[in-house]
Scaffold this motif. Structure first.
Motif, PDB file in Angstrom:
ATOM      1  N   LEU A  10       0.844  -1.187   0.000  1.00 11.56           N
ATOM      2  CA  LEU A  10       0.000   0.000   0.000  1.00 11.56           C
ATOM      3  C   LEU A  10       0.881   1.241   0.000  1.00 11.56           C
ATOM      4  O   LEU A  10       1.745   1.395   0.866  1.00 11.56           O
ATOM      5  CB  LEU A  10      -0.908   0.009   1.238  1.00 11.56           C
ATOM      6  N   VAL A  11       0.669   2.097  -0.996  1.00 13.39           N
ATOM      7  CA  VAL A  11       1.376   3.369  -1.097  1.00 13.39           C
ATOM      8  C   VAL A  11       0.308   4.457  -1.145  1.00 13.39           C
ATOM      9  O   VAL A  11      -0.624   4.378  -1.946  1.00 13.39           O
ATOM     10  CB  VAL A  11       2.263   3.433  -2.355  1.00 13.39           C
ATOM     11  N   ASP A  41       5.181   4.768   1.147  1.00 16.07           N
ATOM     12  CA  ASP A  41       5.037   3.314   1.110  1.00 16.07           C
ATOM     13  C   ASP A  41       4.750   2.841   2.533  1.00 16.07           C
ATOM     14  O   ASP A  41       5.612   2.948   3.413  1.00 16.07           O
ATOM     15  CB  ASP A  41       6.321   2.673   0.567  1.00 16.07           C
ATOM     16  N   LEU A  42       3.530   2.339   2.772  1.00 13.64           N
ATOM     17  CA  LEU A  42       3.147   1.887   4.113  1.00 13.64           C
ATOM     18  C   LEU A  42       3.459   0.414   4.338  1.00 13.64           C
ATOM     19  O   LEU A  42       3.114  -0.138   5.372  1.00 13.64           O
ATOM     20  CB  LEU A  42       1.665   2.174   4.366  1.00 13.64           C
ATOM     21  N   GLY A  43       4.091  -0.223   3.373  1.00 14.69           N
ATOM     22  CA  GLY A  43       4.552  -1.591   3.554  1.00 14.69           C
ATOM     23  C   GLY A  43       3.608  -2.625   2.960  1.00 14.69           C
ATOM     24  O   GLY A  43       2.679  -2.316   2.220  1.00 14.69           O
ATOM     25  N   ASP A 100       7.125  -1.931   9.533  1.00  9.36           N
ATOM     26  CA  ASP A 100       6.297  -1.014   8.753  1.00  9.36           C
ATOM     27  C   ASP A 100       5.134  -0.431   9.553  1.00  9.36           C
ATOM     28  O   ASP A 100       4.500   0.522   9.114  1.00  9.36           O
ATOM     29  CB  ASP A 100       5.744  -1.718   7.510  1.00  9.36           C
ATOM     30  N   THR A 101       4.844  -0.986  10.718  1.00 10.81           N
ATOM     31  CA  THR A 101       3.764  -0.474  11.560  1.00 10.81           C
ATOM     32  C   THR A 101       3.997   1.001  11.888  1.00 10.81           C
ATOM     33  O   THR A 101       3.056   1.790  11.928  1.00 10.81           O
ATOM     34  CB  THR A 101       3.638  -1.318  12.843  1.00 10.81           C
ATOM     35  N   VAL A 102       5.240   1.382  12.084  1.00 13.76           N
ATOM     36  CA  VAL A 102       5.573   2.776  12.387  1.00 13.76           C
ATOM     37  C   VAL A 102       5.202   3.686  11.224  1.00 13.76           C
ATOM     38  O   VAL A 102       4.778   4.824  11.423  1.00 13.76           O
ATOM     39  CB  VAL A 102       7.076   2.900  12.728  1.00 13.76           C
TER      40      VAL A 102
END
Length: 141
Positions: A14-15, A20-22, A69-71
């Motif tokens: 997912l971007v 880029d949210l991972g 990627d949670t951060v």
């Protein structure tokens, strides 16, 4: 995958607005519903015309085990809280070797909800986060 354990054979990257949210292991809600209005034509008793009108896009929900990627999601949400602004983005379905399978452009994204992980030391379940977004439309890319 060094960022966590994924039980899925397909991943979803997912971007949003260039961020880029991972990768997520589930993506649900890719869909739309078209409202249909019936129009009855005088003298034609065999059928009624089915005319498309408004389209409604369903919210999209992503989930994954907690990773580094949670951060990224937390930072994106913090930015959105400061100034709510719809941004376009992209969802990419990936094979385990990260080869793209399909892509969707997502228009006008805003966050709906984020559920952070629950940590329970008495459970062997992985800590999972869930992100739900609303949008103004999908386009294949």
């Amino acid at each position: 995958m060094s960022d966590g354990i994924f039980a899925s054979s397909v991943f979803f990257r997912l971007v949003i607005g260039g961020d880029d949210l991972g990768r997520f292991h589930t993506c649900t809600g890719l869909g739309a519903q078209v409202e249909v209005e019936q129009f009855v034509e005088g003298g034609n008793n065999g059928f009624a015309w089915q005319l498309p009108s408004r389209i409604t896009w369903s919210n999209i929900t992503f989930s994954r085990a907690v990773t580094s990627d949670t951060v990224k999601v937390s930072k994106w949400l913090a930015q959105t809280i400061q100034r709510v602004e719809r941004k376009d983005g992209e969802i990419v379905a990936l094979q385990p070797n990260l080869t793209p399978i399909a892509r969707w452009q997502v228009l006008g994204i805003i966050p709906v909800s984020w559920q952070g992980p629950s940590f329970d030391p008495s459970s062997s379940q992985a800590a999972v986060e869930t992100l739900e977004i609303a949008h103004q439309g999908l386009q294949p890319s």
